[in-house]
Design a protein around this motif. Structure first.
Motif, PDB file in Angstrom:
ATOM      1  N   ASN A   1      44.271  66.414  47.932  1.00  0.00           N
ATOM      2  CA  ASN A   1      43.823  67.193  46.789  1.00  0.00           C
ATOM      3  C   ASN A   1      43.702  66.296  45.554  1.00  0.00           C
ATOM      4  OD1 ASN A   1      46.431  66.786  45.944  1.00  0.00           O
ATOM      5  ND2 ASN A   1      47.083  68.894  46.179  1.00  0.00           N
ATOM      6  N   GLY A   2      43.478  66.885  44.405  1.00  0.00           N
ATOM      7  CA  GLY A   2      43.287  66.131  43.169  1.00  0.00           C
ATOM      8  C   GLY A   2      44.516  65.370  42.709  1.00  0.00           C
ATOM      9  N   ARG A   3      45.697  65.772  43.163  1.00  0.00           N
ATOM     10  CA  ARG A   3      46.931  65.062  42.792  1.00  0.00           C
ATOM     11  C   ARG A   3      47.318  64.016  43.820  1.00  0.00           C
ATOM     12  NH1 ARG A   3      49.790  70.575  41.819  1.00  0.00           N
ATOM     13  NH2 ARG A   3      50.175  70.136  44.012  1.00  0.00           N
ATOM     14  N   LEU A   4      46.443  63.768  44.797  1.00  0.00           N
ATOM     15  CA  LEU A   4      46.632  62.791  45.871  1.00  0.00           C
ATOM     16  C   LEU A   4      47.753  63.165  46.837  1.00  0.00           C
ATOM     17  CD1 LEU A   4      46.044  59.490  43.903  1.00  0.00           C
ATOM     18  CD2 LEU A   4      44.401  60.800  45.232  1.00  0.00           C
ATOM     19  N   ASP A   5      48.044  64.492  46.935  1.00  0.00           N
ATOM     20  CA  ASP A   5      48.953  64.965  47.971  1.00  0.00           C
ATOM     21  C   ASP A   5      48.208  64.978  49.292  1.00  0.00           C
ATOM     22  OD1 ASP A   5      51.018  65.554  46.155  1.00  0.00           O
ATOM     23  OD2 ASP A   5      50.220  67.560  45.787  1.00  0.00           O
ATOM     24  N   VAL A   6      48.883  64.570  50.359  1.00  0.00           N
ATOM     25  CA  VAL A   6      48.288  64.634  51.689  1.00  0.00           C
ATOM     26  C   VAL A   6      48.464  66.057  52.198  1.00  0.00           C
ATOM     27  CG1 VAL A   6      48.364  63.746  54.032  1.00  0.00           C
ATOM     28  CG2 VAL A   6      48.819  62.217  52.111  1.00  0.00           C
ATOM     29  N   LEU A   7      47.357  66.731  52.456  1.00  0.00           N
ATOM     30  CA  LEU A   7      47.418  68.112  52.911  1.00  0.00           C
ATOM     31  C   LEU A   7      47.375  68.222  54.422  1.00  0.00           C
ATOM     32  CD1 LEU A   7      45.016  69.651  50.275  1.00  0.00           C
ATOM     33  CD2 LEU A   7      47.507  69.473  50.195  1.00  0.00           C
ATOM     34  N   ALA A   8      46.707  67.300  55.089  1.00  0.00           N
ATOM     35  CA  ALA A   8      46.615  67.302  56.549  1.00  0.00           C
ATOM     36  C   ALA A   8      46.358  65.876  57.016  1.00  0.00           C
ATOM     37  CB  ALA A   8      45.488  68.208  57.014  1.00  0.00           C
ATOM     38  N   ALA A   9      46.876  65.556  58.200  1.00  0.00           N
ATOM     39  CA  ALA A   9      46.660  64.221  58.768  1.00  0.00           C
ATOM     40  C   ALA A   9      46.819  64.307  60.280  1.00  0.00           C
ATOM     41  CB  ALA A   9      47.654  63.226  58.194  1.00  0.00           C
ATOM     42  N   ASP A  10      45.958  63.580  60.966  1.00  0.00           N
ATOM     43  CA  ASP A  10      46.091  63.517  62.420  1.00  0.00           C
ATOM     44  C   ASP A  10      47.043  62.377  62.798  1.00  0.00           C
ATOM     45  OD1 ASP A  10      44.592  61.249  61.984  1.00  0.00           O
ATOM     46  OD2 ASP A  10      42.861  61.919  63.141  1.00  0.00           O
ATOM     47  N   GLU A  11      47.224  62.177  64.072  1.00  0.00           N
ATOM     48  CA  GLU A  11      48.176  61.181  64.565  1.00  0.00           C
ATOM     49  C   GLU A  11      47.814  59.762  64.129  1.00  0.00           C
ATOM     50  OE1 GLU A  11      49.883  59.722  68.865  1.00  0.00           O
ATOM     51  OE2 GLU A  11      49.120  61.756  68.668  1.00  0.00           O
ATOM     52  N   LEU A  12      46.526  59.438  64.124  1.00  0.00           N
ATOM     53  CA  LEU A  12      46.096  58.109  63.703  1.00  0.00           C
ATOM     54  C   LEU A  12      46.375  57.874  62.219  1.00  0.00           C
ATOM     55  CD1 LEU A  12      44.711  55.455  64.425  1.00  0.00           C
ATOM     56  CD2 LEU A  12      42.529  56.539  63.877  1.00  0.00           C
ATOM     57  N   ALA A  13      46.102  58.858  61.386  1.00  0.00           N
ATOM     58  CA  ALA A  13      46.375  58.728  59.952  1.00  0.00           C
ATOM     59  C   ALA A  13      47.869  58.585  59.696  1.00  0.00           C
ATOM     60  CB  ALA A  13      45.825  59.930  59.200  1.00  0.00           C
ATOM     61  N   ARG A  14      48.686  59.346  60.419  1.00  0.00           N
ATOM     62  CA  ARG A  14      50.146  59.233  60.261  1.00  0.00           C
ATOM     63  C   ARG A  14      50.638  57.852  60.665  1.00  0.00           C
ATOM     64  NH1 ARG A  14      53.116  63.705  59.236  1.00  0.00           N
ATOM     65  NH2 ARG A  14      51.943  65.657  59.209  1.00  0.00           N
TER      66      ARG A  14
END
Length: 53
Positions: free
Chosen positions: A2-15
């Protein structure tokens, strides 16, 4: 993200790729907080190593 750079969703590769951000202990994981407030990230930045910055 989001605009505050919070991670809202991530798949296994991103994690796996951003594991330091996810292991930093902040909920939700936040890229800005990790970049500027995490002690592990403050050492060895481009400002310390690049001669033209």
């Amino acid at each position: 993200m989001n605009g505050r750079l919070d991670v809202l969703a991530a798949d296994e590769l991103a994690r796996a790729f951003f594991s330091d951000v996810f292991d930093s202990g902040t909920k939700p994981p936040n890229f800005a907080r990790y970049q500027f407030a995490d002690p592990k990230q403050s050492e060895g930045t481009v400002l310390d190593t690049h001669p033209y910055v």
